[in-house]
Scaffold this active site. Structure first.
Site, PDB file in Angstrom:
ATOM      1  N   ALA A  30       0.801  -1.227   0.000  1.00 40.43           N
ATOM      2  CA  ALA A  30       0.000   0.000   0.000  1.00 40.43           C
ATOM      3  C   ALA A  30       0.832   1.275   0.000  1.00 40.43           C
ATOM      4  O   ALA A  30       0.746   2.095  -0.928  1.00 40.43           O
ATOM      5  CB  ALA A  30      -0.945  -0.015   1.201  1.00 40.43           C
ATOM      6  N   ARG A  74       3.706   9.844 -11.709  1.00 40.27           N
ATOM      7  CA  ARG A  74       2.803  10.878 -12.215  1.00 40.27           C
ATOM      8  C   ARG A  74       3.434  12.260 -12.223  1.00 40.27           C
ATOM      9  O   ARG A  74       2.995  13.141 -12.982  1.00 40.27           O
ATOM     10  CB  ARG A  74       1.527  10.919 -11.363  1.00 40.27           C
ATOM     11  CG  ARG A  74       0.672   9.662 -11.441  1.00 40.27           C
ATOM     12  CD  ARG A  74      -0.591   9.804 -10.609  1.00 40.27           C
ATOM     13  NE  ARG A  74      -1.353   8.547 -10.571  1.00 40.27           N
ATOM     14  CZ  ARG A  74      -1.469   7.778  -9.505  1.00 40.27           C
ATOM     15  NH1 ARG A  74      -0.880   8.116  -8.362  1.00 40.27           N
ATOM     16  NH2 ARG A  74      -2.158   6.658  -9.563  1.00 40.27           N
ATOM     17  N   SER A 128       1.087  -5.051  -4.225  1.00 40.05           N
ATOM     18  CA  SER A 128      -0.115  -4.214  -4.245  1.00 40.05           C
ATOM     19  C   SER A 128      -1.423  -4.998  -4.126  1.00 40.05           C
ATOM     20  O   SER A 128      -2.208  -5.075  -5.060  1.00 40.05           O
ATOM     21  CB  SER A 128      -0.129  -3.392  -5.545  1.00 40.05           C
ATOM     22  OG  SER A 128      -1.019  -2.312  -5.452  1.00 40.05           O
ATOM     23  N   ALA A 155      -4.890  -6.119  -1.370  1.00 39.71           N
ATOM     24  CA  ALA A 155      -5.739  -5.629  -0.285  1.00 39.71           C
ATOM     25  C   ALA A 155      -5.712  -6.597   0.887  1.00 39.71           C
ATOM     26  O   ALA A 155      -6.485  -7.562   0.919  1.00 39.71           O
ATOM     27  CB  ALA A 155      -7.162  -5.418  -0.785  1.00 39.71           C
ATOM     28  N   CYS A 161      -6.799  -6.205   3.801  1.00 38.47           N
ATOM     29  CA  CYS A 161      -8.041  -6.171   4.586  1.00 38.47           C
ATOM     30  C   CYS A 161      -9.096  -7.126   4.046  1.00 38.47           C
ATOM     31  O   CYS A 161     -10.064  -7.441   4.736  1.00 38.47           O
ATOM     32  CB  CYS A 161      -8.600  -4.756   4.615  1.00 38.47           C
ATOM     33  SG  CYS A 161      -7.500  -3.571   5.440  1.00 38.47           S
ATOM     34  N   VAL A 190      15.673  -6.453   1.953  1.00 36.77           N
ATOM     35  CA  VAL A 190      16.732  -5.534   2.353  1.00 36.77           C
ATOM     36  C   VAL A 190      17.175  -5.878   3.774  1.00 36.77           C
ATOM     37  O   VAL A 190      16.347  -6.020   4.681  1.00 36.77           O
ATOM     38  CB  VAL A 190      16.257  -4.070   2.280  1.00 36.77           C
ATOM     39  CG1 VAL A 190      17.307  -3.124   2.850  1.00 36.77           C
ATOM     40  CG2 VAL A 190      15.929  -3.698   0.840  1.00 36.77           C
ATOM     41  N   ASP A 193       2.647   1.080   7.826  1.00 40.45           N
ATOM     42  CA  ASP A 193       2.630   0.360   9.102  1.00 40.45           C
ATOM     43  C   ASP A 193       3.984   0.297   9.797  1.00 40.45           C
ATOM     44  O   ASP A 193       4.061  -0.151  10.943  1.00 40.45           O
ATOM     45  CB  ASP A 193       2.120  -1.067   8.890  1.00 40.45           C
ATOM     46  CG  ASP A 193       0.657  -1.112   8.495  1.00 40.45           C
ATOM     47  OD1 ASP A 193       0.028  -0.039   8.414  1.00 40.45           O
ATOM     48  OD2 ASP A 193       0.144  -2.223   8.250  1.00 40.45           O
ATOM     49  N   ASN A 199      -2.038   4.128   2.648  1.00 41.52           N
ATOM     50  CA  ASN A 199      -2.210   4.682   1.309  1.00 41.52           C
ATOM     51  C   ASN A 199      -2.035   6.198   1.299  1.00 41.52           C
ATOM     52  O   ASN A 199      -1.392   6.749   0.396  1.00 41.52           O
ATOM     53  CB  ASN A 199      -3.584   4.302   0.755  1.00 41.52           C
ATOM     54  CG  ASN A 199      -3.609   2.899   0.182  1.00 41.52           C
ATOM     55  OD1 ASN A 199      -3.201   2.682  -0.950  1.00 41.52           O
ATOM     56  ND2 ASN A 199      -4.064   1.937   0.972  1.00 41.52           N
TER      57      ASN A 199
END
Length: 436
Positions: free
Chosen positions: A10, A21, A38, A40, A42, A80, A275, A297
């Site tokens: 996220a 962008r 990427s 979800a 939840c 990492v 998180d 997000n």
């Protein structure tokens, strides 16, 4: 500019997309220790319950999309293990990558204490798609009794979804109530719903370990030995920051990285989001740790903007959340009474039994509302709403009111929508405020 992002979910990919962008031909490398980008998290409990048919439905963008469409060097199975802020390099077992700007978005991992027997087959955590696939495979066996350790967000959602598949579900919770983010009188409603749906509650019991030879057969608590062919541990998460040990990052008490409003750590050109980082709490007026997808997000998006020089501050959080638990929606925002005591804020509260729509209209359902407010100024400090319908609407109004620091009197002035099929002429949260 060479951008490196550690973490492919996220926060990390929200940042990567903002860089894409806002900067032409940006050189972006993302490093994910797993193999899936990427998705979800939840939604995972609802795959277990069969509401969502497969885990693939939870993937927002594939690795190929990031690579081929957006030109991101999206790497998998790249863990990492070290950062060198002086030379601006990140290191793993078989790689070394330089950066100009670095984002740490490594998320969190399930907390699993050093309980005896914790490595037995049949003991699961739920955080990733591979976790969920392993659980689904295990559930195909002769599983009748499931014990869930922990009565928070994931514990409640997993209890519902497993009960709906016909399993005998027991929740073991060390606290005196489920969903400790709610105050006690609201928690009682949750307990009643659990018992009504056949979920066994073992409250105020601490797990001591697990019994079994190769596979778990029972959970040993401070009061009993509870039979179980499958166990889910869901007692919370801890930030994935252990690989940064020895580095001079400023940390929260739980080792989350402390950041400012621009997602910057105290080390030059190193950002953090999601998180693994803190979130500023607007009501407490301090850094907090509330690991939710909404926050990840938002922080990730702002990290990306700030990394390309488009300064945008994070406005902070007020602790808004909602949980589906069988027929109930459990919503809350701001501070509970317990949190006001911890914060040493003079607070009062009002609890109100209302209806989600006009009481005379067919289908009106009960709505339990609790408002917490400052005893001296009447400023709203928090709200909790539980019911079958209309909960999300009220919680979101309260969250907006908290952002604007409204008093109870100002809450009454809000021009909220009304028609009998949707609301009473006074919204239930306004009715509660009037009684305060």
């Amino acid at each position: 500019m060479k951008y490196v992002i550690i973490g492919g979910d996220a926060a990390g990919m929200s940042a990567a997309m903002e860089i894409v962008r806002n900067e032409e031909a940006a050189n972006i490398t993302t490093l994910e220790m797993g193999s899936i980008y990427s998705y979800a998290q939840c939604g995972l409990p609802y795959v277990v319950g069969g509401v969502i048919p497969q885990t693939e439905k939870l993937i927002a963008r594939t690795i190929k999309t990031f690579r081929n469409k957006y030109g991101i060097d999206a790497r998998t199975n790249h863990e990492v293990t070290k950062i060198d802020p002086d030379t601006k390099h990140v290191y793993g077992a078989n790689f070394e990558i330089p950066y100009d700007k670095l984002l740490i978005a490594t998320g969190a991992r399930p907390l699993v204490p050093n309980w005896p027997g914790r490595t037995l087959a049949g003991i699961h955590t739920i955080k990733t798609i591979p976790d969920t696939e392993a659980l689904l495979a295990d559930l195909k066996g002769e599983i009748k009794n499931v014990v869930i350790v922990g009565g928070g967000y994931i514990g409640l959602e997993m209890a519902e979804n497993l009960a709906l598949t016909g399993k005998n579900v027991t929740i073991v919770e060390a606290n005196a109530q489920l969903a400790a983010i709610f105050d006690q009188e609201m928690g009682e409603i949750i307990h009643q719903e659990a018992e009504r749906k056949g979920v066994t509650l073992r409250l105020k019991e601490e797990v001591k370990g697990f019994e079994g030879t190769d596979r778990v057969q029972a959970v040993v608590t401070s009061s009993a030995t509870v039979p179980a062919e499958l166990v889910i541990i869901a007692i919370g998460v801890v930030p994935n920051t252990t690989f940064l040990e020895g580095q001079p990052f400023h940390r929260h008490e739980n080792s989350a990285l402390k950041i400012n409003a621009y997602m910057e750590t105290n080390l030059p050109d190193i950002y953090a989001a999601g998180d693994c980082a803190t979130q500023y709490h607007r009501i407490k007026k301090m850094d907090d740790y509330i690991p939710l997808g909404t926050h990840a997000n938002k922080q990730g998006r702002l990290a990306g903007l700030n990394m390309v020089g488009k300064r945008r501050a994070f406005a902070g959080v007020v602790g808004t959340s909602i949980i589906k638990f069988f027929d109930l929606s459990l919503g809350r925002t701001g501070l509970s009474e317990k949190e006001t005591r911890d914060a040493r804020l003079p607070a009062s509260s009002i609890t109100f039994d209302g209806r989600d729509i006009a009481g005379y209209y067919p289908g009106a359902e009960p709505l339990k509302i609790k408002l917490v407010y400052h005893s001296e100024t009447n400023q709203l400090l928090g709200g909790q709403v539980i019911g079958t319908n209309g909960v999300a609407k009220r919680v979101d109004v309260l969250a907006t009111a908290l952002y604007q620091q409204l008093t109870l009197e100002e809450l009454l002035d809000l021009d909220l929508s009304y028609a009998p099929p949707f609301n009473g002429v006074w919204d239930p949260i306004q009715q509660a405020a009037r009684r305060a």
